[in-house]
Design a protein around this motif. Structure first.
Motif, PDB file in Angstrom:
ATOM      1  N   ASP A  37      10.251   2.255  -1.758  1.00 23.11           N
ATOM      2  CA  ASP A  37       9.379   2.241  -2.930  1.00 23.11           C
ATOM      3  C   ASP A  37      10.167   2.528  -4.210  1.00 23.11           C
ATOM      4  OD1 ASP A  37       6.836   1.979  -4.132  1.00 23.11           O
ATOM      5  OD2 ASP A  37       6.577   4.149  -4.161  1.00 23.11           O
ATOM      6  N   GLY A  38      11.217   1.716  -4.431  1.00 23.23           N
ATOM      7  CA  GLY A  38      12.002   1.855  -5.663  1.00 23.23           C
ATOM      8  C   GLY A  38      12.945   3.040  -5.674  1.00 23.23           C
ATOM      9  N   SER A  39      13.504   3.397  -4.520  1.00 20.62           N
ATOM     10  CA  SER A  39      14.423   4.538  -4.449  1.00 20.62           C
ATOM     11  C   SER A  39      15.644   4.314  -5.339  1.00 20.62           C
ATOM     12  CB  SER A  39      14.884   4.769  -3.004  1.00 20.62           C
ATOM     13  OG  SER A  39      13.802   5.109  -2.178  1.00 20.62           O
ATOM     14  N   THR A  40      16.156   5.398  -5.920  1.00 27.96           N
ATOM     15  CA  THR A  40      17.329   5.329  -6.796  1.00 27.96           C
ATOM     16  C   THR A  40      18.489   6.187  -6.291  1.00 27.96           C
ATOM     17  OG1 THR A  40      16.438   7.127  -8.174  1.00 27.96           O
ATOM     18  CG2 THR A  40      15.914   4.870  -8.835  1.00 27.96           C
ATOM     19  N   ASP A  41      18.329   6.755  -5.096  1.00 24.75           N
ATOM     20  CA  ASP A  41      19.343   7.691  -4.584  1.00 24.75           C
ATOM     21  C   ASP A  41      20.128   7.147  -3.405  1.00 24.75           C
ATOM     22  OD1 ASP A  41      17.404   7.703  -2.630  1.00 24.75           O
ATOM     23  OD2 ASP A  41      17.434   9.877  -2.324  1.00 24.75           O
ATOM     24  N   GLY A  42      20.007   5.865  -3.116  1.00 28.23           N
ATOM     25  CA  GLY A  42      20.712   5.288  -1.975  1.00 28.23           C
ATOM     26  C   GLY A  42      19.886   5.202  -0.713  1.00 28.23           C
ATOM     27  N   SER A  43      18.629   5.649  -0.764  1.00 26.74           N
ATOM     28  CA  SER A  43      17.778   5.576   0.424  1.00 26.74           C
ATOM     29  C   SER A  43      17.567   4.125   0.871  1.00 26.74           C
ATOM     30  CB  SER A  43      16.410   6.217   0.142  1.00 26.74           C
ATOM     31  OG  SER A  43      16.534   7.602  -0.080  1.00 26.74           O
ATOM     32  N   GLY A  44      17.460   3.220  -0.100  1.00 26.65           N
ATOM     33  CA  GLY A  44      17.249   1.815   0.237  1.00 26.65           C
ATOM     34  C   GLY A  44      18.396   1.237   1.044  1.00 26.65           C
ATOM     35  N   PRO A  55      16.857  -4.730  15.487  1.00 23.60           N
ATOM     36  CA  PRO A  55      16.000  -5.866  15.090  1.00 23.60           C
ATOM     37  C   PRO A  55      14.527  -5.506  14.961  1.00 23.60           C
ATOM     38  CG  PRO A  55      16.656  -6.053  17.395  1.00 23.60           C
ATOM     39  CD  PRO A  55      17.458  -4.936  16.822  1.00 23.60           C
ATOM     40  N   ARG A  56      14.129  -4.341  15.430  1.00 25.82           N
ATOM     41  CA  ARG A  56      12.730  -3.924  15.303  1.00 25.82           C
ATOM     42  C   ARG A  56      12.403  -3.460  13.885  1.00 25.82           C
ATOM     43  NH1 ARG A  56      12.408   0.706  19.674  1.00 25.82           N
ATOM     44  NH2 ARG A  56      14.279   1.276  18.479  1.00 25.82           N
ATOM     45  N   ILE A  57      13.455  -3.224  13.076  1.00 24.28           N
ATOM     46  CA  ILE A  57      13.262  -2.677  11.733  1.00 24.28           C
ATOM     47  C   ILE A  57      13.134  -3.801  10.706  1.00 24.28           C
ATOM     48  CG2 ILE A  57      14.290  -1.291   9.892  1.00 24.28           C
ATOM     49  CD1 ILE A  57      15.627   0.416  12.015  1.00 24.28           C
ATOM     50  N   HIS A  58      12.094  -3.716   9.877  1.00 22.87           N
ATOM     51  CA  HIS A  58      11.898  -4.638   8.760  1.00 22.87           C
ATOM     52  C   HIS A  58      11.863  -3.805   7.481  1.00 22.87           C
ATOM     53  CE1 HIS A  58      10.755  -7.584  11.813  1.00 22.87           C
ATOM     54  NE2 HIS A  58       9.950  -6.656  12.312  1.00 22.87           N
ATOM     55  N   VAL A  59      12.662  -4.186   6.498  1.00 23.45           N
ATOM     56  CA  VAL A  59      12.741  -3.436   5.237  1.00 23.45           C
ATOM     57  C   VAL A  59      12.091  -4.237   4.120  1.00 23.45           C
ATOM     58  CG1 VAL A  59      14.240  -2.281   3.577  1.00 23.45           C
ATOM     59  CG2 VAL A  59      14.893  -2.355   6.004  1.00 23.45           C
ATOM     60  N   ILE A  60      11.223  -3.563   3.381  1.00 20.96           N
ATOM     61  CA  ILE A  60      10.600  -4.150   2.196  1.00 20.96           C
ATOM     62  C   ILE A  60      11.038  -3.323   0.995  1.00 20.96           C
ATOM     63  CG2 ILE A  60       8.423  -4.682   1.030  1.00 20.96           C
ATOM     64  CD1 ILE A  60       7.134  -4.767   3.840  1.00 20.96           C
ATOM     65  N   HIS A  61      11.675  -3.978   0.011  1.00 18.88           N
ATOM     66  CA  HIS A  61      12.060  -3.303  -1.226  1.00 18.88           C
ATOM     67  C   HIS A  61      11.071  -3.676  -2.324  1.00 18.88           C
ATOM     68  CE1 HIS A  61      15.957  -1.977   0.359  1.00 18.88           C
ATOM     69  NE2 HIS A  61      16.104  -3.184   0.878  1.00 18.88           N
ATOM     70  N   GLN A  62      10.581  -2.676  -3.039  1.00 21.76           N
ATOM     71  CA  GLN A  62       9.658  -2.930  -4.143  1.00 21.76           C
ATOM     72  C   GLN A  62       9.893  -1.930  -5.259  1.00 21.76           C
ATOM     73  OE1 GLN A  62       5.834  -2.370  -2.124  1.00 21.76           O
ATOM     74  NE2 GLN A  62       5.692  -0.275  -2.864  1.00 21.76           N
ATOM     75  N   VAL A  63       9.413  -2.233  -6.456  1.00 19.62           N
ATOM     76  CA  VAL A  63       9.469  -1.257  -7.533  1.00 19.62           C
ATOM     77  C   VAL A  63       8.539  -0.110  -7.176  1.00 19.62           C
ATOM     78  CG1 VAL A  63      10.048  -2.982  -9.282  1.00 19.62           C
ATOM     79  CG2 VAL A  63       7.650  -2.430  -8.840  1.00 19.62           C
ATOM     80  N   ASN A  64       8.797   1.040  -7.751  1.00 20.03           N
ATOM     81  CA  ASN A  64       8.023   2.227  -7.405  1.00 20.03           C
ATOM     82  C   ASN A  64       6.544   2.066  -7.772  1.00 20.03           C
ATOM     83  OD1 ASN A  64       7.166   5.286  -8.616  1.00 20.03           O
ATOM     84  ND2 ASN A  64       7.947   5.155  -6.541  1.00 20.03           N
TER      85      ASN A  64
END
Length: 315
Positions: A37-44, A55-64
């Motif tokens: 959810d728009g992390s700025t500390d390297g969590s993404g 392969p079970r993991i799906h990542v969604i990046h979005q603005v906070n």
């Protein structure tokens, strides 16, 4: 399949422990949805690294956009028959999902829950057991009065996807679990709980929503008002339960406001809400005598009551 929804926002020091506890579950049929959810500390980046190896993991990046939006995005993405929510600074016992799913196979149930273990400066000491408690969703709402068996939090439960349906978390609300739980519990026919601590909840970490007072918490009373208005004519007992919850919330948030030196208007609004729910709860009818006495004192001398009670509790 269980779809595990994990909103992630600036939790780098805690994230790997959380993700390790999920990917290493003894129950393997998981879909793991990480909503950065728009992390700025390297969590993404940590999320992306884990996705490369599983392969079970799906990542969604979005603005906070906040916790509610992140959870809602996860629900929309999920394809599992069951839904689980995990806070990204918490961690699970490795057998949590296997235990809860096996309980469903044996007893049925639309919602399966376990005890959480709170971690502040040291782990909460709890007596665990294999005791199973079964109830209807309406009975589960009544259990929320004490929160000894059933708790408001969404993360210590498996939720059947069909039960959730089109219901979603309210965007921008801090106590979003209250709205979600009340809605889903009312649809639940069979709630099953095990008296075993399988979810580890980190309390009062810096930056967490539980670590500071937020004025937005007061919007939770809109949910209580709506629920009471809807049910006080057709289910008076349930409306009485929710009004009693409203009293407890108003008192506890007043306590938090006092400890964090909020403005006078906040205390006035909370005490006004307390008076409203106190009357609708038939003067704390469902509470033990000790609580009734505290509430009577709070009704007349709110600030003094909270200060004296805290002095007795924490001296």
């Amino acid at each position: 399949m269980i779809s595990v929804i994990i909103p992630v926002y600036n939790v780098k020091p805690y994230l790997e422990k959380c993700l390790d506890s999920v990917v290493n579950q003894t129950y393997k049929e998981l879909e793991i949805i990480l909503v950065d959810d728009g992390s700025t500390d390297g969590s993404g980046k940590i999320c992306d690294d884990y996705a490369l190896n599983d392969p079970r993991i799906h990542v969604i990046h979005q603005v906070n956009k906040g916790l509610s939006v992140a959870r809602n995005v996860g629900i929309e993405k999920a394809i599992g028959e069951w839904i689980s929510f995990v806070d990204s600074d918490d961690w699970l016992e490795l057998e949590m999902y296997e235990t809860l799913y096996n309980i469903h196979l044996k007893y049925g149930g639309d919602i399966i829950s376990c005890k959480p273990r709170m971690h502040c400066y040291s782990p909460q000491k709890l007596k665990d057991s294999e005791r199973i408690v079964q109830m209807t969703g309406e009975e589960a709402i009544k259990e929320l009065l004490t929160q000894k068996t059933v708790r408001f939090e969404v993360w210590n439960k498996l939720w059947h996807r069909k039960l959730i349906g089109n219901e979603r978390f309210i965007v921008g609300q801090v106590s979003e679990d209250v709205h979600f739980d009340l809605l889903i519990f009312m649809k639940c026919k069979h709630f099953v709980h095990i008296e075993k601590s399988l979810y580890n909840y980190r309390v009062n970490r810096p930056g967490a929503t539980n670590s500071t007072f937020k004025i937005k918490r007061l919007c939770v009373f809109d949910e209580f008002d709506s629920f009471i208005s809807k049910y006080e004519s057709k289910n008076k007992k349930l409306a009485l339960v929710v009004a009693t919850m409203g009293c407890s919330f108003a008192y506890n948030i007043y306590d938090e406001a006092l400890r964090t030196n909020q403005v006078k208007e906040t205390y006035t609004d909370l005490h006004k809400k307390f008076r409203l729910y106190y009357k609708k709860s038939k003067y704390g009818k469902l509470k033990p005598i000790k609580t009734k006495l505290i509430w009577v004192a709070f009704l007349n001398f709110p600030k003094m009551t909270v200060i004296i009670r805290n002095h007795i509790l924490y001296k």
